[in-house]
Structure formats: structure tokens, C-alpha cells
Design a protein around this motif. Structure first.
Motif, mmCIF file in Angstrom:
data_model
loop_
_atom_site.group_PDB
_atom_site.id
_atom_site.type_symbol
_atom_site.label_atom_id
_atom_site.label_comp_id
_atom_site.label_asym_id
_atom_site.label_seq_id
_atom_site.Cartn_x
_atom_site.Cartn_y
_atom_site.Cartn_z
ATOM 1 N N TYR A 190 73.236 78.921 75.672
ATOM 2 C CA TYR A 190 73.601 77.885 74.691
ATOM 3 C C TYR A 190 73.722 78.485 73.291
ATOM 4 O O TYR A 190 74.639 78.150 72.544
ATOM 5 C CB TYR A 190 72.562 76.758 74.697
ATOM 6 N N GLN A 191 72.767 79.371 72.958
ATOM 7 C CA GLN A 191 72.815 80.016 71.650
ATOM 8 C C GLN A 191 74.063 80.895 71.530
ATOM 9 O O GLN A 191 74.696 80.967 70.482
ATOM 10 C CB GLN A 191 71.551 80.873 71.436
ATOM 11 N N ARG A 192 74.414 81.544 72.642
ATOM 12 C CA ARG A 192 75.638 82.376 72.620
ATOM 13 C C ARG A 192 76.863 81.511 72.391
ATOM 14 O O ARG A 192 77.742 81.854 71.604
ATOM 15 C CB ARG A 192 75.783 83.153 73.932
ATOM 16 N N ALA A 193 76.924 80.364 73.078
ATOM 17 C CA ALA A 193 78.080 79.473 72.925
ATOM 18 C C ALA A 193 78.175 78.958 71.494
ATOM 19 O O ALA A 193 79.264 78.883 70.913
ATOM 20 C CB ALA A 193 77.983 78.313 73.913
ATOM 21 N N GLU A 194 77.035 78.638 70.924
ATOM 22 C CA GLU A 194 77.003 78.126 69.557
ATOM 23 C C GLU A 194 77.484 79.205 68.582
ATOM 24 O O GLU A 194 78.287 78.928 67.687
ATOM 25 C CB GLU A 194 75.566 77.686 69.240
ATOM 26 N N LEU A 195 77.008 80.425 68.801
ATOM 27 C CA LEU A 195 77.413 81.542 67.943
ATOM 28 C C LEU A 195 78.913 81.813 68.086
ATOM 29 O O LEU A 195 79.625 82.048 67.104
ATOM 30 C CB LEU A 195 76.608 82.792 68.327
ATOM 31 N N ARG A 196 79.397 81.739 69.325
ATOM 32 C CA ARG A 196 80.829 81.946 69.569
ATOM 33 C C ARG A 196 81.657 80.911 68.810
ATOM 34 O O ARG A 196 82.647 81.251 68.165
ATOM 35 C CB ARG A 196 81.113 81.855 71.067
ATOM 36 N N ASN A 197 81.234 79.654 68.856
ATOM 37 C CA ASN A 197 81.981 78.597 68.171
ATOM 38 C C ASN A 197 81.992 78.762 66.658
ATOM 39 O O ASN A 197 82.876 78.248 65.990
ATOM 40 C CB ASN A 197 81.405 77.220 68.513
ATOM 41 N N ARG A 198 81.017 79.455 66.134
ATOM 42 C CA ARG A 198 80.928 79.644 64.688
ATOM 43 C C ARG A 198 81.584 80.939 64.221
ATOM 44 O O ARG A 198 82.112 81.009 63.120
ATOM 45 C CB ARG A 198 79.452 79.652 64.261
ATOM 46 N N GLU A 199 81.524 81.995 65.043
ATOM 47 C CA GLU A 199 81.845 83.334 64.551
ATOM 48 C C GLU A 199 83.117 83.949 65.125
ATOM 49 O O GLU A 199 83.613 84.936 64.581
ATOM 50 C CB GLU A 199 80.685 84.305 64.888
ATOM 51 N N ILE A 200 83.601 83.421 66.249
ATOM 52 C CA ILE A 200 84.657 84.124 66.988
ATOM 53 C C ILE A 200 85.933 83.298 67.062
ATOM 54 O O ILE A 200 85.914 82.144 67.502
ATOM 55 C CB ILE A 200 84.203 84.424 68.444
ATOM 56 N N GLY A 201 87.051 83.893 66.656
ATOM 57 C CA GLY A 201 88.363 83.318 66.933
ATOM 58 C C GLY A 201 89.021 84.169 68.014
ATOM 59 O O GLY A 201 88.904 85.397 67.992
ATOM 60 N N PHE A 202 89.661 83.534 68.982
ATOM 61 C CA PHE A 202 90.205 84.285 70.121
ATOM 62 C C PHE A 202 91.651 83.873 70.324
ATOM 63 O O PHE A 202 91.954 82.692 70.350
ATOM 64 C CB PHE A 202 89.392 83.954 71.384
ATOM 65 N N ILE A 203 92.556 84.847 70.443
ATOM 66 C CA ILE A 203 93.909 84.513 70.894
ATOM 67 C C ILE A 203 94.249 85.348 72.122
ATOM 68 O O ILE A 203 93.830 86.495 72.261
ATOM 69 C CB ILE A 203 94.982 84.651 69.790
ATOM 70 N N PHE A 204 94.983 84.708 73.040
ATOM 71 C CA PHE A 204 95.216 85.276 74.362
ATOM 72 C C PHE A 204 96.705 85.541 74.566
ATOM 73 O O PHE A 204 97.558 84.943 73.915
ATOM 74 C CB PHE A 204 94.740 84.299 75.446
ATOM 75 N N GLN A 205 96.979 86.397 75.523
ATOM 76 C CA GLN A 205 98.365 86.705 75.884
ATOM 77 C C GLN A 205 99.141 85.437 76.253
ATOM 78 O O GLN A 205 100.291 85.268 75.888
ATOM 79 C CB GLN A 205 98.357 87.681 77.060
ATOM 80 N N ALA A 206 98.477 84.518 76.993
ATOM 81 C CA ALA A 206 99.159 83.328 77.518
ATOM 82 C C ALA A 206 98.965 82.098 76.623
ATOM 83 O O ALA A 206 99.146 80.973 77.080
ATOM 84 C CB ALA A 206 98.685 83.035 78.933
ATOM 85 N N PHE A 207 98.595 82.325 75.361
ATOM 86 C CA PHE A 207 98.463 81.277 74.326
ATOM 87 C C PHE A 207 97.293 80.323 74.586
ATOM 88 O O PHE A 207 96.524 80.034 73.680
ATOM 89 C CB PHE A 207 99.760 80.464 74.132
ATOM 90 N N ASN A 208 97.204 79.802 75.851
ATOM 91 C CA ASN A 208 96.077 78.940 76.251
ATOM 92 C C ASN A 208 95.898 77.698 75.380
ATOM 93 O O ASN A 208 94.770 77.295 75.114
ATOM 94 C CB ASN A 208 94.754 79.741 76.280
ATOM 95 N N LEU A 209 97.011 77.105 74.931
ATOM 96 C CA LEU A 209 96.908 75.810 74.246
ATOM 97 C C LEU A 209 96.716 74.720 75.291
ATOM 98 O O LEU A 209 97.084 74.900 76.460
ATOM 99 C CB LEU A 209 98.176 75.544 73.431
#
Ligand code: ADP
Ligand code: MG
Length: 226
Positions: free
Chosen positions: A81-100
Motif C-alpha cells: 500500500y505504501q508503495r502504491a501511494e508513493l507511486r501515485n505521488r512520485e512516478i509518471g509512466f508512459i508506455f509504448q501502447a499509450f494505455n489510455l
């Protein structure tokens, strides 16, 4: 020391996947430091472990062994849960397949990462998302759905979605892989501009032309830095 100031520090990070048949060491004893404002390109042939390494940086995969420090946090000490929370605050991710998300509009896609921000009003979320769409020149398409956009336009929306939380680092896994060369070049130019504005970027590519855009290059082969 220099390491003390690193935004991201990997120490002897490995990741293996166990299937019934065989054990694959996807990432093997990698050390890496990323500093604020860096533009790091991770390159290497297909299957060398680029996506696995990026997924660990993005807290989507957990290393089998080694240490990962992100912005002062010791990742291996955190629960899921702490990892997910940190990810939502600190990480932006873009993918080859856009993933919208196909049944959300462009604006709704970009607003989504702000949904769980405590204390941020609906209006403020919308304003921030519109400001990001402005930055990637997609304001006119705010009410459109992803299927109504070209690949290049979808990837620009994905960049806006990745940056709307003002992450510590933007991670991009083969961001031009599904684009023709003209749209691919436009996305690379966008990443250049975003880095020039101060955004920290770590991009994965198997295309050596694009790897040269990074100010630091990490070459992987069979999971190891070469
Ligand atoms: P790249 O992105 O450089 O093409 P990957 O990180 O996707 O490489 O894969 C590295 C190696 O790890 C490959 O041999 C791949 O088959 C294996 N691998 C990746 N993800 C998994 C998984 N979830 N389960 C089993 N093997 C995996
Ligand atoms: Mg990959």
C-alpha cells in the motif's frame, strides 16, 4: 557524497522470474543513480531487461534482491500500500501502447491520477489537467475519446497524464514504439522540451538514435549494464 543527493539510487538490483520450466534472470546486479533534472536513456536489444528495470523504477515490480532508494524512501521497507501511494505521488509512466482508458475522455484520462488527492477540489483538478493538455497542445481535444485520436495525439495525452501529478521522475518505456517516424520525432522533441524545463526523465528504447537524446546512457545486455 554524490550518491546522497541522487533522486533515485539502485544498488545491486536483480530481478528473476520463476516459471515451472526455467528461471529467467531479467535484471542482474544493476547499480544506477538518477539525479534531479537528468535525462537517462536505457538501451539494449529486445529481451535484455529494459522494461523489467523500468517497472522496478516505477514501483510496478519488486526486485528479487538489492536496494532501491527513491527520494529518500527505502523501497524495500515499504508494504504494497505504501508503495502504491508513493507511486501515485512520485512516478509518471508512459508506455509504448499509450494505455489510455477508452471510455474516458481525454480530460478525464488526464484528471484521473489526481482523483485521490486529498484537499484538491474538482475544479482545481480540472484546471491542472487542462494546463497539462495545454503543454502538450491537446486542449482542443479535451472532450474527445482516445479512439478518435491518432497515435501521436494519444501519446501526447499520455504524457500529460504522466506529468499531471508533478512526479519526481517521468518513466517512458519505448514511447515511440507504436508511432511512425514523424509522430515519434514529435514525442522525442516533447520529452526534450520537458527535460529542458526541469523534468527528470528516464526513457527505455531499443533504438540507438533515440538513446542519444538522453544525457546519460545505460546499455543493458542480458540484464547487466555493459
Ligand atoms: P526488454 O524490455 O528489454 O525487451 P524485458 O524486461 O521485457 O526485456 O524482459 C527481460 C527478460 O525477462 C526476458 O527474457 C523476458 O522473457 C523475461 N520476463 C519479463 N517479464 C516476465 C514475466 N512476467 N515472467 C517471466 N519472464 C519475464
Ligand atoms: Mg520492453
Amino acid at each position: 557524497t554524490m550518491n546522497a543527493q541522487a533522486l533515485i539510487r539502485l544498488e545491486n538490483i536483480s530481478k528473476s522470474f520463476d516459471t515451472n520450466v526455467t528461471e529467467t534472470v531479467a535484471v542482474d546486479s544493476v547499480d544506477l543513480a538518477i539525479f534531479e533534472g537528468d535525462y537517462v536513456a536505457i538501451s539494449g536489444p529486445s529481451g535484455c531487461g529494459k522494461s523489467t528495470l523500468l517497472s522496478m523504477l516505477g514501483l510496478l515490480e519488486v526486485p528479487t534482491s538489492g536496494k532501491y532508494y527513491l527520494n529518500g524512501h527505502e523501497i524495500q521497507e515499504l508494504d504494497v500500500y505504501q508503495r502504491a501511494e508513493l507511486r501515485n505521488r512520485e512516478i509518471g509512466f508512459i508506455f509504448q501502447a499509450f494505455n489510455l482508458i477508452g471510455d474516458l475522455t481525454v480530460l478525464e484520462n488526464v484528471t484521473l491520477p489526481l482523483t485521490y488527492r486529498p484537499g484538491m477540489s474538482r475544479n482545481e483538478r480540472k484546471e491542472r489537467a487542462m494546463a497539462m493538455l495545454e503543454k502538450v497542445d491537446m486542449v482542443e481535444r479535451a472532450g474527445h475519446f482516445p479512439a478518435q485520436l491518432s497515435g501521436g495525439q494519444q501519446q501526447r495525452v499520455a504524457v500529460a497524464r504522466g506529468l499531471v501529478i508533478e512526479p519526481s521522475v517521468l518513466l517512458a518505456d519505448e514511447p515511440t514504439g507504436n508511432l511512425d517516424s514523424k509522430n515519434g520525432d514529435a514525442i522525442m522533441k516533447l520529452l526534450d522540451d520537458l527535460n529542458a524545463e526541469g523534468n527528470t526523465i528516464c526513457m527505455v528504447t531499443h533504438d540507438s538514435r533515440f538513446a542519444e537524446r538522453g544525457h546519460k546512457t545505460v546499455s543493458l545486455e542480458d540484464g547487466r549494464v555493459v
